[in-house]
Design an enzyme around this catalytic site. Structure first.
Site, mmCIF file in Angstrom:
data_model
loop_
_atom_site.group_PDB
_atom_site.id
_atom_site.type_symbol
_atom_site.label_atom_id
_atom_site.label_comp_id
_atom_site.label_asym_id
_atom_site.label_seq_id
_atom_site.Cartn_x
_atom_site.Cartn_y
_atom_site.Cartn_z
ATOM 1 C CD GLU A 87 -2.330 -1.271 2.794
ATOM 2 O OE1 GLU A 87 -2.185 -0.320 3.595
ATOM 3 O OE2 GLU A 87 -2.896 -2.313 3.080
ATOM 4 C CB CYS A 100 2.453 7.104 3.948
ATOM 5 S SG CYS A 100 2.844 5.785 5.113
ATOM 6 C CB CYS A 107 6.472 -5.980 8.701
ATOM 7 S SG CYS A 107 7.644 -5.204 9.847
ATOM 8 C CB CYS A 111 4.339 -4.398 16.239
ATOM 9 S SG CYS A 111 6.063 -3.829 16.105
ATOM 10 C CB CYS A 114 1.368 -3.455 13.288
ATOM 11 S SG CYS A 114 1.760 -3.068 11.585
ATOM 12 N N GLY A 157 6.150 -2.530 6.372
ATOM 13 C CA GLY A 157 7.547 -2.951 6.419
ATOM 14 C C GLY A 157 8.408 -2.117 7.335
ATOM 15 C CD GLU A 158 12.117 -1.027 10.905
ATOM 16 O OE1 GLU A 158 11.040 -0.693 11.433
ATOM 17 O OE2 GLU A 158 13.087 -0.250 10.818
ATOM 18 C CB SER A 187 8.722 5.645 10.478
ATOM 19 O OG SER A 187 8.105 5.139 11.640
ATOM 20 C CB SER A 210 7.359 2.781 16.070
ATOM 21 O OG SER A 210 7.167 3.316 14.778
ATOM 22 C CG LEU A 211 9.341 5.066 22.782
ATOM 23 C CD1 LEU A 211 10.665 4.351 22.588
ATOM 24 C CD2 LEU A 211 9.586 6.450 23.409
ATOM 25 C CB CYS A 331 0.222 0.053 9.130
ATOM 26 S SG CYS A 331 1.687 -0.619 8.445
HETATM 27 N N1 SAH Z 1 8.188 -0.350 10.687
HETATM 28 C C1 SAH Z 1 8.246 1.079 10.791
HETATM 29 C C2 SAH Z 1 7.346 1.818 9.812
HETATM 30 C C3 SAH Z 1 5.985 1.270 9.509
HETATM 31 S S1 SAH Z 1 4.739 1.350 10.744
HETATM 32 C C4 SAH Z 1 7.948 1.500 12.204
HETATM 33 O O1 SAH Z 1 7.679 0.645 13.032
HETATM 34 O O2 SAH Z 1 8.026 2.677 12.487
HETATM 35 C C5 SAH Z 1 4.284 3.043 10.835
HETATM 36 C C6 SAH Z 1 3.693 3.439 12.185
HETATM 37 O O3 SAH Z 1 2.347 2.950 12.325
HETATM 38 C C7 SAH Z 1 4.469 2.856 13.354
HETATM 39 O O4 SAH Z 1 4.610 3.826 14.357
HETATM 40 C C8 SAH Z 1 3.557 1.744 13.804
HETATM 41 O O5 SAH Z 1 3.826 1.362 15.114
HETATM 42 C C9 SAH Z 1 2.201 2.368 13.590
HETATM 43 N N2 SAH Z 1 1.082 1.439 13.596
HETATM 44 C C10 SAH Z 1 1.059 0.165 13.187
HETATM 45 N N3 SAH Z 1 -0.157 -0.382 13.376
HETATM 46 C C11 SAH Z 1 -0.928 0.578 13.900
HETATM 47 C C12 SAH Z 1 -2.284 0.636 14.318
HETATM 48 N N4 SAH Z 1 -3.080 -0.421 14.235
HETATM 49 N N5 SAH Z 1 -2.728 1.805 14.822
HETATM 50 C C13 SAH Z 1 -1.929 2.887 14.911
HETATM 51 N N6 SAH Z 1 -0.651 2.899 14.534
HETATM 52 C C14 SAH Z 1 -0.144 1.752 14.045
#
Ligand code: SAH
Length: 346
Positions: A87, A100, A107, A111, A114, A157-158, A187, A210-211, A331
């Site tokens: 996407e 974006c 990925c 997490c 996600c 993806g990362e 990110s 992404s903390l 995402c």
């Molecule tokens: N892998 C990278 C970039 C892709 S994710 C990263 O982790 O930063 C982009 C952002 O969307 C990240 O901050 C991720 O934690 C967040 N994200 C993923 N799933 C989500 C969800 N269901 N709701 C809100 N943010 C989400």
């Protein structure tokens, strides 16, 4: 295989061996400055245009384009060579337009909240596939009389698990498409060696981390890679990045009801933000619901209260409007084939 935005200048030159030398510049400019498809490069003879359409095929096939209710968010679902789907999201704001991009199909970071993480890893994207996402979205923006100014590597993806193609795409966007490095944001889930290498590269891009949790116990659970790269070491890497780049550091924080939206979370987070010479900025995102994760996003009131608490403690925080929840912009949701209830074009 040579593709439209995967071809290097040398490869393009080889394709144009029987043409006058200036053609290489013309085509390159057509692709990157004018963002034109070969068939629209009117400076070229017709026969060459037709030839280039075949010699430089697109690497992304549009499966679906989904537009949010108010026309400000457009989500593209593409099929890649090999069949996987990714996407791209185009977000139109009054003062800028942001794309974006995805960097991997799927990925491996897992997490739990996600949608992409829930689906697992399929393959890395090439630099050409990443650049083409920006170009195709830019062409769409152009049709709305808008110019893309910003790119965020925040799709599927990362990015720092696919470093070289990501970096190559950054260079191309900066040098050839002409986007300012200050308008490009990578990110990451927090891959320390990747952050260190990003700090040593020449272009001053922005870093977003992404903390989602400010203590290791909670972060281990939400973001599994934290077990390998725990918070203290991660913050040292972030500090190193800030020192060398003098760029903005942003923390992303998806607010999850009762999980990371408590006053104690805000206190821990504010402490971390203030530990940097230039306080880090917190981007609060109400969690987008995904079927594979049962906990809900924080309520509107809770999101505001969390933000107020952070700001009250001297942290820098803003709430990111949930763009495109109505078009499954969480995402990876479109690619995962999760239900979408919206208006769609085509
Ligand atoms: N892998 C990278 C970039 C892709 S994710 C990263 O982790 O930063 C982009 C952002 O969307 C990240 O901050 C991720 O934690 C967040 N994200 C993923 N799933 C989500 C969800 N269901 N709701 C809100 N943010 C989400």
């Amino acid at each position: 295989m040579i593709t439209r935005y995967g071809a290097s200048r040398d490869e393009l030159q080889n394709l144009l061996l029987n043409e006058p030398r200036y053609r290489v510049d013309q085509v390159w400019k057509g692709l990157y400055t004018e963002l034109n498809a070969p068939e629209d490069m009117t400076a070229l003879p017709k026969a060459l245009r037709a030839q280039l359409v075949d010699l430089l095929p697109n690497s992304l096939t549009l499966v679906e384009e989904v537009i949010s209710d108010d026309d400000t968010t457009i989500k593209f679902l593409w099929q890649l060579d090999g069949g996987s789907r990714i996407e791209t999201v185009l977000m139109i704001y009054p003062d800028r337009a942001t794309v974006c991009v995805s960097t991997q199909a799927g990925c491996a970071m897992a997490c739990g909240f996600c949608a992409t993480g829930q689906a697992g890893f399929t393959r890395h994207l090439t630099a050409g596939e990443i650049v083409e996402q920006v170009v195709r979205a830019s062409q769409r923006a152009k049709a709305m009389d808008r110019r893309v100014s910003n790119v965020v590597y925040m799709g599927m993806g990362e990015p720092l698990a696919n470093e070289e193609p990501v970096w190559e795409s950054i260079v191309r966007l900066h040098e050839d498409v002409g986007l300012s490095a200050r308008h490009l944001t990578v990110s990451t889930v927090g891959i320390i060696p990747g952050i260190n290498r990003l700090a040593s590269r020449p272009l001053p891009v922005n870093l977003a981390v992404s903390l989602h949790a400010a203590n290791d116990n909670l972060r281990d659970a939400l973001v599994p890679i934290n077990r390998r790269y725990p918070i203290k070491a991660l913050m040292e890497a972030c500090n190193g990045f800030l020192e060398s780049k003098n760029r903005r550091l942003t923390f992303e924080w998806a607010l999850i009801d009762g999980v990371n939206d408590r006053p104690s979370d805000a206190i821990e987070l504010a402490q971390i933000c203030r530990s940097f010479r230039v306080p880090a900025h917190v981007n609060l995102i109400p969690l987008n619901p995904t079927p594979g994760y049962e906990v809900r996003g924080s309520s509107r009131n809770q999101v505001q209260a969390f933000c107020d608490q952070l700001v009250g403690m001297g942290a820098n925080a803003t709430i990111r409007r949930n763009r495109g929840t109505d078009i499954a912009a969480a995402c990876g949701q479109l690619a995962a084939g999760q239900p979408v209830q919206i208006s769609r074009s085509k």
